[in-house]
Each structure stands twice: as structure tokens, then as C-alpha cells.
Design an enzyme around this catalytic site. Structure first.
Site, mmCIF file in Angstrom:
data_model
loop_
_atom_site.group_PDB
_atom_site.id
_atom_site.type_symbol
_atom_site.label_atom_id
_atom_site.label_comp_id
_atom_site.label_asym_id
_atom_site.label_seq_id
_atom_site.Cartn_x
_atom_site.Cartn_y
_atom_site.Cartn_z
ATOM 1 N N SER A 131 12.948 -36.214 -37.408
ATOM 2 C CA SER A 131 14.228 -35.513 -37.565
ATOM 3 C C SER A 131 14.062 -34.175 -38.261
ATOM 4 O O SER A 131 13.210 -34.015 -39.130
ATOM 5 C CB SER A 131 15.217 -36.348 -38.379
ATOM 6 O OG SER A 131 16.403 -35.580 -38.553
ATOM 7 N N LYS A 185 15.708 -43.953 -37.020
ATOM 8 C CA LYS A 185 16.028 -42.588 -36.558
ATOM 9 C C LYS A 185 17.357 -42.590 -35.794
ATOM 10 O O LYS A 185 18.168 -41.665 -35.929
ATOM 11 C CB LYS A 185 14.896 -42.064 -35.674
ATOM 12 C CG LYS A 185 15.198 -40.742 -34.957
ATOM 13 C CD LYS A 185 15.445 -39.606 -35.942
ATOM 14 C CE LYS A 185 15.392 -38.216 -35.347
ATOM 15 N NZ LYS A 185 16.373 -37.844 -34.361
ATOM 16 N N HIS A 188 20.053 -42.806 -38.313
ATOM 17 C CA HIS A 188 20.120 -41.478 -38.943
ATOM 18 C C HIS A 188 21.004 -40.571 -38.093
ATOM 19 O O HIS A 188 21.895 -39.878 -38.597
ATOM 20 C CB HIS A 188 18.704 -40.894 -39.072
ATOM 21 C CG HIS A 188 18.669 -39.407 -39.288
ATOM 22 N ND1 HIS A 188 18.939 -38.486 -38.285
ATOM 23 C CD2 HIS A 188 18.431 -38.665 -40.401
ATOM 24 C CE1 HIS A 188 18.870 -37.266 -38.774
ATOM 25 N NE2 HIS A 188 18.553 -37.343 -40.054
ATOM 26 N N ASN A 189 20.764 -40.569 -36.791
ATOM 27 C CA ASN A 189 21.547 -39.708 -35.905
ATOM 28 C C ASN A 189 23.008 -40.140 -35.844
ATOM 29 O O ASN A 189 23.906 -39.307 -35.735
ATOM 30 C CB ASN A 189 20.953 -39.702 -34.491
ATOM 31 C CG ASN A 189 19.688 -38.872 -34.417
ATOM 32 O OD1 ASN A 189 19.027 -38.664 -35.422
ATOM 33 N ND2 ASN A 189 19.357 -38.405 -33.241
ATOM 34 N N GLU A 192 24.558 -38.750 -38.755
ATOM 35 C CA GLU A 192 24.653 -37.308 -38.482
ATOM 36 C C GLU A 192 25.913 -37.004 -37.643
ATOM 37 O O GLU A 192 26.665 -36.073 -37.960
ATOM 38 C CB GLU A 192 23.382 -36.896 -37.743
ATOM 39 C CG GLU A 192 23.306 -35.482 -37.254
ATOM 40 C CD GLU A 192 22.030 -35.280 -36.410
ATOM 41 O OE1 GLU A 192 20.920 -35.650 -36.860
ATOM 42 O OE2 GLU A 192 22.144 -34.766 -35.284
HETATM 43 N N1 LIG Z 1 15.450 -30.785 -30.003
HETATM 44 C C1 LIG Z 1 15.657 -31.472 -31.121
HETATM 45 O O1 LIG Z 1 16.293 -31.011 -32.095
HETATM 46 C C2 LIG Z 1 15.090 -32.854 -31.266
HETATM 47 C C3 LIG Z 1 15.065 -33.447 -32.542
HETATM 48 C C4 LIG Z 1 14.486 -34.696 -32.708
HETATM 49 C C5 LIG Z 1 13.962 -35.357 -31.622
HETATM 50 N N2 LIG Z 1 14.015 -34.776 -30.381
HETATM 51 C C6 LIG Z 1 13.426 -35.542 -29.271
HETATM 52 O O2 LIG Z 1 12.151 -35.007 -28.974
HETATM 53 C C7 LIG Z 1 11.860 -35.204 -27.595
HETATM 54 C C8 LIG Z 1 11.522 -33.857 -26.973
HETATM 55 O O3 LIG Z 1 12.663 -33.026 -27.123
HETATM 56 P P1 LIG Z 1 12.619 -31.429 -26.979
HETATM 57 O O4 LIG Z 1 13.875 -30.938 -27.624
HETATM 58 O O5 LIG Z 1 11.304 -30.900 -27.447
HETATM 59 O O6 LIG Z 1 12.753 -31.280 -25.394
HETATM 60 P P2 LIG Z 1 12.449 -30.015 -24.483
HETATM 61 O O7 LIG Z 1 12.429 -28.757 -25.276
HETATM 62 O O8 LIG Z 1 13.360 -30.121 -23.332
HETATM 63 O O9 LIG Z 1 10.958 -30.276 -23.987
HETATM 64 C C9 LIG Z 1 10.662 -31.344 -23.170
HETATM 65 C C10 LIG Z 1 9.157 -31.456 -22.971
HETATM 66 O O10 LIG Z 1 8.912 -32.615 -22.204
HETATM 67 C C11 LIG Z 1 8.311 -32.222 -20.976
HETATM 68 N N3 LIG Z 1 8.829 -33.032 -19.900
HETATM 69 C C12 LIG Z 1 10.082 -33.064 -19.434
HETATM 70 N N4 LIG Z 1 10.187 -33.968 -18.446
HETATM 71 C C13 LIG Z 1 8.956 -34.505 -18.290
HETATM 72 C C14 LIG Z 1 8.420 -35.484 -17.443
HETATM 73 N N5 LIG Z 1 9.169 -36.104 -16.533
HETATM 74 N N6 LIG Z 1 7.104 -35.784 -17.561
HETATM 75 C C15 LIG Z 1 6.343 -35.165 -18.464
HETATM 76 N N7 LIG Z 1 6.792 -34.220 -19.309
HETATM 77 C C16 LIG Z 1 8.090 -33.913 -19.221
HETATM 78 C C17 LIG Z 1 8.605 -30.769 -20.783
HETATM 79 O O11 LIG Z 1 7.596 -30.219 -19.980
HETATM 80 P P3 LIG Z 1 7.825 -28.965 -18.991
HETATM 81 O O12 LIG Z 1 7.430 -27.751 -19.775
HETATM 82 O O13 LIG Z 1 6.945 -29.234 -17.856
HETATM 83 O O14 LIG Z 1 9.285 -28.958 -18.613
HETATM 84 C C18 LIG Z 1 8.575 -30.282 -22.220
HETATM 85 O O15 LIG Z 1 7.266 -30.090 -22.653
HETATM 86 C C19 LIG Z 1 13.101 -35.872 -27.002
HETATM 87 O O16 LIG Z 1 12.942 -37.259 -27.012
HETATM 88 C C20 LIG Z 1 14.182 -35.468 -27.960
HETATM 89 O O17 LIG Z 1 15.286 -36.346 -27.939
HETATM 90 C C21 LIG Z 1 14.549 -33.545 -30.182
#
Ligand SMILES: NC(=O)c1ccc[n+]([C@@H]2O[C@H](COP(=O)([O-])OP(=O)(O)OC[C@H]3O[C@@H](n4cnc5c(N)ncnc54)[C@H](OP(=O)(O)O)[C@@H]3O)[C@@H](O)[C@H]2O)c1
Length: 467
Positions: A131, A185, A188-189, A192
Site C-alpha cells: 500500500s 491489504k 486496509h483498502n 480507506e
Molecule cells: N496503482 C496503485 O496505486 C496500486 C496500489 C497498490 C496495489 N496496486 C496493485 O498493483 C498491481 C499493479 O497495478 P499497477 O497500478 O502497477 O497497474 P498498471 O500501471 O496498469 O500496470 C500493469 C502492469 O501489468 C502488466 N500487465 C497487464 N496485463 C497483463 C497480462 N495480461 N499479462 C502480463 N502482464 C500484464 C502491464 O504490462 P504492459 O506494459 O504490457 O501493459 C504492466 O506492466 C495491481 O494488482 C494493482 O491493483 C496498485
């Protein structure tokens, strides 16, 4: 897993790239790969001097095969199918002693299933909640780990190094087996969601009831962030409300469509609460409020058909502060009740004080209250209820009148405050030794012969309705 000779990270999106830079910044070598290989190349460029410790690969398979053993591969891809596919691919390559770490926002049921699957193949699986958004991932997130303790020991140095610190202590820990980290987590959300909604409700009433400008409300939030409400969410709300849109020159919030998105963790919290026989009313209300907000056209139509008046309110500004404080305490308390119920159900033996501690920095719900919450869980806690801890019962007694005034004024004036009213309904229910479900039980017995327990002892009794 004895040591972490090699660490890999798959998924260089918002969170993955920030986490990777954080790992490199802390002096650890790292292998990386991404579904779209060009993103990996861009990441290497972005890493600048940190790239010295970086090994970039064209694919997950290429990365896994190139990494010396033992390997620990962090997945930072969207929850669901992409995680399953990556696990399937890795299971064909990795060997006993290697670990797969899912660091996304995964449903803990999936983590439990995957733990059984991956560990059945002789590998280790860790479900890790992270988080703090992008900023947290880059500079120190709060990290909630689930999995076998031995598996965590192998990655502990890295996880602790990259995590946020509170008074020098890492905001990261192993919390329990299999899905425990992802469940914590998720809750937590959920908290949030509730906190954000309650802040928005206070803003709405101050703006549309009290006639204050966003900037004035923002300044108020800024002031509150120096007192009992000190928290990341109050801090950023103060900044956001004082921001000016470059195009219109007006408040930045005014150019934003009032339709909230959600990715599921709040909803999962509410669903799991209900499945566990709980009701986290403030969290449920916040999830519902986001869903209602998405019905923009219906609301626009409703305004023209229902024509309910929106009345002005006149409250002391301290009332909003105290209302938010009381409601925040209730939201945290409801979150911990869900954690307690899940801990019993899944035999996780969660340490609630420790959970509060690792939420004190790095995560979105970090707030001044969490230090006191961890102290409350380490001290005397009647019936295990946070709201009954002497320090919190006293605060509630002082702040609840303000929550009542704010909620009552909002309801009378036609301003929706679903989370405030839901929080109040719960605490008022917990504050009454005898409620009104005697009648519900009588109704159930009347139409379904369900029986009831008499106050003088026996259960399975029936009323005189049919005599
Ligand atoms: N953003 C936040 O604030 C936040 C906070 C805590 C947790 N999270 C969690 O962290 C995780 C990643 O989130 P993010 O915000 O970093 O997402 P993001 O910016 O949309 O990035 C997604 C990543 O996953 C890859 N991807 C998407 N679809 C895929 C598939 N089918 N197979 C393999 N790779 C794939 C993408 O690759 P490409 O470059 O090829 O598209 C990219 O590298 C999620 O579970 C999210 O819920 C996010």
C-alpha cells in the site's frame, strides 16, 4: 528459501516500476521483465545510474531461466488472470527453493488457492499486499505479507529495506499464512474507502450546506492535519481542495466529474464482512456511495424529478472535525472486527497491534490514530472491541455529539451522508444492551416457525401467536 541471491520483478507498470527502483535504490540487484518488452527498455533508461544493478529481459520466461537459483520473482501485474498465467509459466521453470511473490491487489481466496497449487509443486508462494500508491512503492510502502514464515525469512531483508519506516521500524511484516497478507491489504483498502467517503461527506456539507469555498475547506483540512485528524488522506484533501485548475482558473475539484471508480477491494471487504457474519457499515456505505456516484445520468434525472430541497446548515467548524474523528475511529474499529473474524475463521492468529503498527507509515490510511490503536490492542480491550478500549471510548464520548449534529443537519437538509449515518447507526447499536430484534425474532417465528430464545432461559420457544 535460504537466501535471495536473485530477485526478479515482472510487470513494470505504475507500481512495478516504482517498486523496482526502490529495490535498486536499496542496493539490491534485480532482474526485470514486462509483457511489452519496449516498456522494459524504457524502464532501463529511466533507472539511470541505478541500472548498474539491473538485468533486463524480454519476457518472464527469459528472466526466470536467466536468474541464478534460488529465485524469488515478484509479480506486479493486474490481479486475476494475468497472475494465474504468470504462475503457470513460472511453475514450469522454477524449482524447489524458488519463490513466487504476488504483490498485486489480489483477492485472498485466490491467494489461498494459488498457495496450495504452487506449494503442491514444491515451490514457495507469498501473497504480499503493498500500500501507498506509486509514491509509496517508490519511497517506502507499507507491506503486508502472507505465506509460510520460512518463505518470508528469505525475503525479509529486501522487504524491510524497501518498506516505509515509522520511528526507524519497518512498516512491513509477515502477518500469517497463505491469504493473510492480501486479506489485511483488502481490509486496509476497505477502511480507506470509508475514510475517503467520510472526508468527502464533510466537504460536501461544508460546501453545499455551509457555503464554504473549496479553498476555505482545504485550508480547514490543512489545519486539521496538524491535530487529532492528522493523516495522509486529510493532508492530500487539503492540498486538492486548494488547487486551482489551470484552464478555468477555478477550483480544480470543480472540473472533475463526480463519478468514482473502484477496482474491487472495498467491495471485497464488504462482501467478506457479510460472509463472516459481520457488517462493516461505514465501509459498505462507502462502497455503495461510489456505486451510486457512477449513476450520474440517473442522479441528474433524479434532481429534476424529485426536486428535494438542499437546505443550508450552520454548524461550528469544530463539529466537522470531531464528526470525522468519531467516524474514523468507527471505520478503523469495523475494519479490525473483520480482521478478527477472518483470523478466527482461517486460523491466521493475526496480531492486530502489529497490523496497526505497519499501517502507521507508507500506506494510504496512515494516521495519527494508528499509534494509539496499536497501543489499545496491546492493552486492555474489553470484548476485543477497539471502541471499548478506554482511550477510544473516551474519545468517542467526546466526539459523538458532533457526529450526531453533523449527521442530523445533513439528513434534515437533504445532504447525503451515507458513511456518517452508517457509522453512527453501528455505534448506537453497540451502545444498547437491548435492541429491537426481539420483534424481528417474533416475526420470524410467526411466519416461519423459526423459534426464539426466551430471556428466562430456554431456546427453541414459540410465541402465543397461533394460540
Ligand atoms: N496503482 C496503485 O496505486 C496500486 C496500489 C497498490 C496495489 N496496486 C496493485 O498493483 C498491481 C499493479 O497495478 P499497477 O497500478 O502497477 O497497474 P498498471 O500501471 O496498469 O500496470 C500493469 C502492469 O501489468 C502488466 N500487465 C497487464 N496485463 C497483463 C497480462 N495480461 N499479462 C502480463 N502482464 C500484464 C502491464 O504490462 P504492459 O506494459 O504490457 O501493459 C504492466 O506492466 C495491481 O494488482 C494493482 O491493483 C496498485
Amino acid at each position: 528459501m535460504a537466501d535471495l541471491a536473485t530477485l526478479g520483478l515482472y510487470g513494470l507498470g505504475t507500481m512495478g516500476s516504482a517498486l523496482a527502483l526502490n529495490i535498486l535504490d536499496n542496493g539490491f540487484a534485480l532482474h526485470v521483465a514486462n509483457r511489452t518488452a519496449t516498456v522494459t527498455n524504457e524502464f532501463v533508461e529511466e533507472a539511470g545510474p541505478l541500472a548498474a544493478k539491473l538485468s533486463a529481459h524480454d519476457s518472464l520466461e527469459a528472466m526466470a531461466r536467466a536468474m541464478p537459483k534460488p529465485r524469488a520473482i515478484i509479480l506486479m501485474v493486474p490481479a486475476g488472470g494475468p497472475v494465474d498465467s504468470a504462475i503457470e509459466e513460472l511453475c514450469a521453470i522454477l524449482e524447489p527453493g524458488d519463490a513466487i511473490i504476488d504483490a498485486g491487489n489480489t483477492d485472498f481466496h485466490d491467494t489461498r488457492r494459488r498457495t496450495a497449487l504452487v506449494e503442491g509443486r514444491g515451490l514457495t508462494f507469498i501473497g504480499m499486499g503493498v500500500s501507498g500508491g506509486e509514491e509509496g512503492a517508490r519511497n517506502g510502502p507499507s507491506i503486508m505479507v502472507g505465506g509460510t514464515p520460512a518463505a518470508f525469512e528469505g525475503i525479509r531483508p529486501v522487504i524491510e529495506a524497501i518498506s516505509a519506516k515509522f520511528n526507524g521500524e519497518p512498516c512491513a511484516d509477515h502477518l500469517g499464512p497463505d491469504g493473510a497478507g492480501h486479506f489485511v491489504k483488502t481490509v486496509h483498502n476497505g477502511i480507506e474507502y470509508a475514510d475517503m467517503q467520510m472526508i468527502a461527506e464533510a466537504y460536501g456539507l461544508m460546501r453545499y450546506g455551509q457555503g464554504m469555498t473549496p479553498a476555505a475547506i482545504g485550508a480547514q483540512f490543512e489545519a486539521w492535519d496538524k491535530g487529532a485528524l492528522k493523516s495522509y488522506l486529510v493532508e492530500i484533501s487539503g492540498i486538492v481542495l486548494q488547487a486551482v485548475d489551470k484552464q478555468t482558473g477555478g477550483p480544480a475539484v470543480d472540473v472533475i466529474v463526480d463519478r468514482a471508480g473502484q477496482k474491487g477491494t472495498g467491495r471485497w471487504t464488504a462482501i467478506e464482512a457479510l460472509k463472516l457474519g459481520q457488517s462493516a457499515s461505514a465501509i459498505e456505505a462507502a462502497v455503495g456511495a461510489r456505486s451510486w456516484s457512477a449513476e450520474k445520468s440517473t442522479r441528474v434525472l433524479g434532481e429534476s424529478i424529485l426536486k428535494t430541497p438542499l437546505l443550508s446548515v450552520d454548524l461550528a467548524v469544530e463539529d466537522y472535525e470531531n464528526a470525522l474523528l468519531a467516524a474514523r475511529i468507527i471505520a478503523y474499529a469495523q475494519g479490525f472486527r473483520i480482521l478478527a473474524a477472518a483470523s478466527d475463521e482461517y486460523q491466521w492468529n493475526l496480531d492486530f497491534a502489529r497490523i496497526a503498527e505497519i499501517w502507521r507509515a507508507g500506506c494510504i490510511i496512515r494516521s495519527a490514530l494508528l499509534d494509539d490503536i496499536s497501543a489499545a490492542f496491546r492493552g486492555e480491550l474489553p470484548a476485543g472491541q477497539l471502541v471499548f478500549a478506554p482511550a477510544f471510548a473516551e474519545r468517542l464520548q467526546a466526539a459523538l455529539p458532533a457526529l450526531r449534529r453533523v449527521t442530523a443537519a445533513a439528513i434534515t437538509g437533504g445532504h447525503p451522508v451515507p458513511a456518517f449515518s452508517a457509522a453512527l447507526a453501528w455505534i448506537d447499536s453497540m451502545a444498547r444492551g437491548r435492541g429491537t430484534t426481539d420483534l424481528v425474532q417474533a416475526q420470524r417465528d410467526f411466519f416461519g416457525m423459526h423459534g426464539f430464545e426466551r430471556i428466562d432461559g430456554p431456546a427453541g420457544c414459540h410465541g402465543p401467536w397461533w394460540d
